[in-house]
Design a protein around this motif. Structure first.
Motif, PDB file in Angstrom:
ATOM      1  N   TYR A  67      -0.057 -11.884  -0.428  1.00  0.00           N
ATOM      2  CA  TYR A  67      -0.502 -11.021  -1.636  1.00  0.00           C
ATOM      3  C   TYR A  67      -1.804 -10.420  -1.063  1.00  0.00           C
ATOM      4  O   TYR A  67      -2.161  -9.068  -1.076  1.00  0.00           O
ATOM      5  N   PHE A  69      -1.764  -8.677   2.153  1.00  0.00           N
ATOM      6  CA  PHE A  69      -1.259  -7.359   2.150  1.00  0.00           C
ATOM      7  C   PHE A  69      -2.132  -6.418   1.579  1.00  0.00           C
ATOM      8  O   PHE A  69      -2.503  -5.256   2.209  1.00  0.00           O
ATOM      9  N   ALA A 108      -3.422  -3.380   3.744  1.00  0.00           N
ATOM     10  CA  ALA A 108      -3.431  -1.959   3.359  1.00  0.00           C
ATOM     11  C   ALA A 108      -4.721  -1.256   3.337  1.00  0.00           C
ATOM     12  O   ALA A 108      -5.017   0.118   3.457  1.00  0.00           O
ATOM     13  N   VAL A 160       6.694   0.233  -9.562  1.00  0.00           N
ATOM     14  CA  VAL A 160       6.243  -0.991  -9.455  1.00  0.00           C
ATOM     15  C   VAL A 160       6.263  -2.311 -10.399  1.00  0.00           C
ATOM     16  O   VAL A 160       6.776  -3.303 -10.537  1.00  0.00           O
ATOM     17  N   ASN A 197      -2.929  -4.879  -6.137  1.00  0.00           N
ATOM     18  CA  ASN A 197      -1.937  -4.665  -5.202  1.00  0.00           C
ATOM     19  C   ASN A 197      -1.245  -3.286  -5.485  1.00  0.00           C
ATOM     20  O   ASN A 197      -0.771  -2.677  -4.588  1.00  0.00           O
ATOM     21  N   PHE A 243      -0.863  -0.347  -3.104  1.00  0.00           N
ATOM     22  CA  PHE A 243       0.371  -0.147  -2.424  1.00  0.00           C
ATOM     23  C   PHE A 243       0.856   1.485  -2.426  1.00  0.00           C
ATOM     24  O   PHE A 243       1.305   2.231  -1.641  1.00  0.00           O
ATOM     25  N   PHE A 256      -1.393   3.273  -0.298  1.00  0.00           N
ATOM     26  CA  PHE A 256      -0.744   2.948   1.098  1.00  0.00           C
ATOM     27  C   PHE A 256       0.255   3.837   1.547  1.00  0.00           C
ATOM     28  O   PHE A 256       0.561   4.561   2.575  1.00  0.00           O
ATOM     29  N   LEU A 257       1.137   3.713   0.448  1.00  0.00           N
ATOM     30  CA  LEU A 257       2.506   4.511   0.707  1.00  0.00           C
ATOM     31  C   LEU A 257       2.392   6.066   0.860  1.00  0.00           C
ATOM     32  O   LEU A 257       2.932   6.717   1.768  1.00  0.00           O
TER      33      LEU A 257
END
Length: 495
Positions: free
Chosen positions: A10, A13, A17, A296, A311, A315, A318-319
């Motif tokens: 994690y 990640f 990102a 999430v 995170n 996330f 990033f998405l």
């Protein structure tokens, strides 16, 4: 000294990102793709070599992260290049044909929407035409008018994030076909229109427009005076759907579905409802970010896993950047949404530490109070301090009076939104039931409007001057330093 502790998945990640986002953001400032790409690759190779020479795993890990920065950098340029082609007749009266691909923004005498050009021309323009006949998403139009290039580089960049390359003022138009785009999105936009009609049926015009802004993010029917009052009082965020609004919606959905079906089966209906709501309200950056994070959180709860806010934030960013990296620099809503969120999560506890220390001597306590005003005050101050440089750079001024204005309003926002959704839903069933909810919410809306107007009047002679980019850099460095100091002092840990 470099630690050799293996990086957890994690953490890997998160940093991958983060470097991707940094690379994409850097690309928005660097025009020479080849030169910058060579520099990034050289740095990555250097750290890869160092990992073998000094046998340090973290050197290799850092080279791996630099490659993610290169990926973000490359993605930005490839995305921009793929969406830079257009064939539009500028500065000449012509007939433009195309399909409406956004939910039209309707004012008193105009309609504004994105038109995807066809019939010999290619690209997108931001078109403005007369208010009638009513244009809807998916309509194919023929517009007589003049297309213009954006009047400034900054406005061109703002439009380009939506793949729009110019503006079109129509002297006349006709609707030649309907339902030429996604029928599902058209149905959702029609549902939103019906909800707005339900508000107008049971509320005075000003309150109905305000409630549409709070619940649906719709601002087209605001008067110029009310828009100015929102800006001066620092309460514009009330009508810009954000994480706060989505949190209220998610809680309402959870309670409603748990009551109608059961808590065990409420997950998928809640997720689906949030996704449909995002699509219905136009999928602005702030509400998309909030929806991703909300989903999430629901997934973590269902899977019985720990929800990592850090995170979840990265996330979501990033998405969104994968789908459109231009928003990192050119979407103000994206910037304000993430800045405010980070302020609430990281700055709010740091300020709360100092306030709790002061409360021991009879000072401010960080919770309690009528309508939870202390909690709202702390959240408001944290969010406003986090976005202050962005507001100054983009709007030129900032009023400190926005703090008390928001404190007086935010305490009743959840009940206002709940009653607003109830009035909208009731309008599909019974006018009299909708009128009942409208009568209650009317008083709350009138209270908010009076507060906004009063603080806007006070703010006209009490605003801070604008500061430049260098001020913003120094300001954020000071905030980060304050957060680190607070964490070390009150928790004895590194930030």
């Amino acid at each position: 000294m470099i630690s050799e502790t293996p990086m957890k998945i994690y953490d890997l990640f998160f940093w991958a990102a983060a470097f991707f986002l940094l690379g994409a953001l850097a690309a928005s400032f660097v025009k020479s793709f080849a030169l910058a790409a060579a520099g990034v690759l050289a740095a990555a190779l250097l750290f890869a070599v160092l990992s073998f020479v000094f046998e340090k795993k973290n050197f290799f890990a850092f080279s791996f992260l630099i490659f993610f920065a290169f990926a973000g950098f490359s993605h930005y340029h490839f995305y921009s290049a793929a969406r830079s082609g257009y064939e539009i007749t500028f500065d000449k009266r012509a007939v433009f044909e195309g399909v409406v691909v956004s939910d039209p923004d309707r004012g008193g005498d105009y309609q504004k929407f994105i038109l995807n050009l066809e019939g010999g021309q290619a690209g997108r323009v931001l078109a403005e035409v007369d208010r009638f006949p009513t244009v809807r998403y998916g309509d194919r139009l023929k517009i007589k008018g003049v297309a213009k290039k954006p009047f400034s580089d900054s406005y061109a960049a703002y439009l380009r994030k939506d793949s729009v390359f110019g503006t079109l003022n129509g002297a006349g138009f006709e609707i030649v076909a309907e339902n030429q785009a996604s029928k599902a999105r058209r149905a959702l936009f029609l549902l939103k229109e019906k909800a707005e009609d339900n508000f107008r049926a049971v509320l005075p015009s000003e309150e109905a427009a305000f409630l549409s802004g709070i619940v649906l993010g719709e601002r087209a029917e605001f008067s110029e005076e009310f828009k100015e009052n929102l800006n001066l009082s620092g309460t514009s965020h009330l009508v810009a759907l954000s994480g706060y609004n989505i949190t209220i919606l998610a809680n309402l959905l959870a309670v409603s579905f748990a009551f109608l079906i059961s808590r065990a089966y409420a997950f998928w209906p809640s997720v689906l409802a949030i996704v449909l709501f995002v699509a219905m309200t136009g999928a602005e950056a702030s509400v998309v970010r909030a929806a991703i994070m909300g989903i999430v959180a629901l997934v973590a709860l269902r899977a019985e896993r720990i929800y990592s806010f850090r995170n979840a934030v990265i996330f979501a960013a990033f998405l969104m950047a994968v789908f459109n990296p231009l928003i990192l620099r050119f979407d103000l809503g994206f910037q304000l949404s993430f800045a405010a969120l980070l302020g609430i999560v990281y700055l709010r506890p740091a300020i709360g530490n100092l306030l709790r220390a002061g409360a021991r001597g009879g000072g401010f306590a960080a919770s309690g109070g009528l309508l939870n005003w202390r909690e709202n005050a702390l959240t408001t101050v944290s969010a406003q301090l986090a976005v202050l440089p962005i507001l100054m750079v983009n709007f030129g001024t900032f009023s400190p009076l926005s703090f008390p204005a928001n404190v007086l309003i935010l305490g009743i926002m959840p009940v206002t939104m709940a009653l607003g959704f109830a009035a909208a839903a009731a309008g599909f069933v019974s006018y009299h039931l909708a009128l009942f909810f409208g009568w209650i919410v009317h008083f709350l809306l009138r209270y908010k409007i009076l507060i906004i107007s009063a603080f806007a009047d006070l703010s006209r002679s009490f605003v801070l001057p604008a500061f430049g980019f260098s001020f913003g850099v120094v300001y954020y460095l000071l905030l980060i330093g304050f957060i680190i100091y607070s964490n070390r002092k009150f928790y004895g840990r590194k930030s």
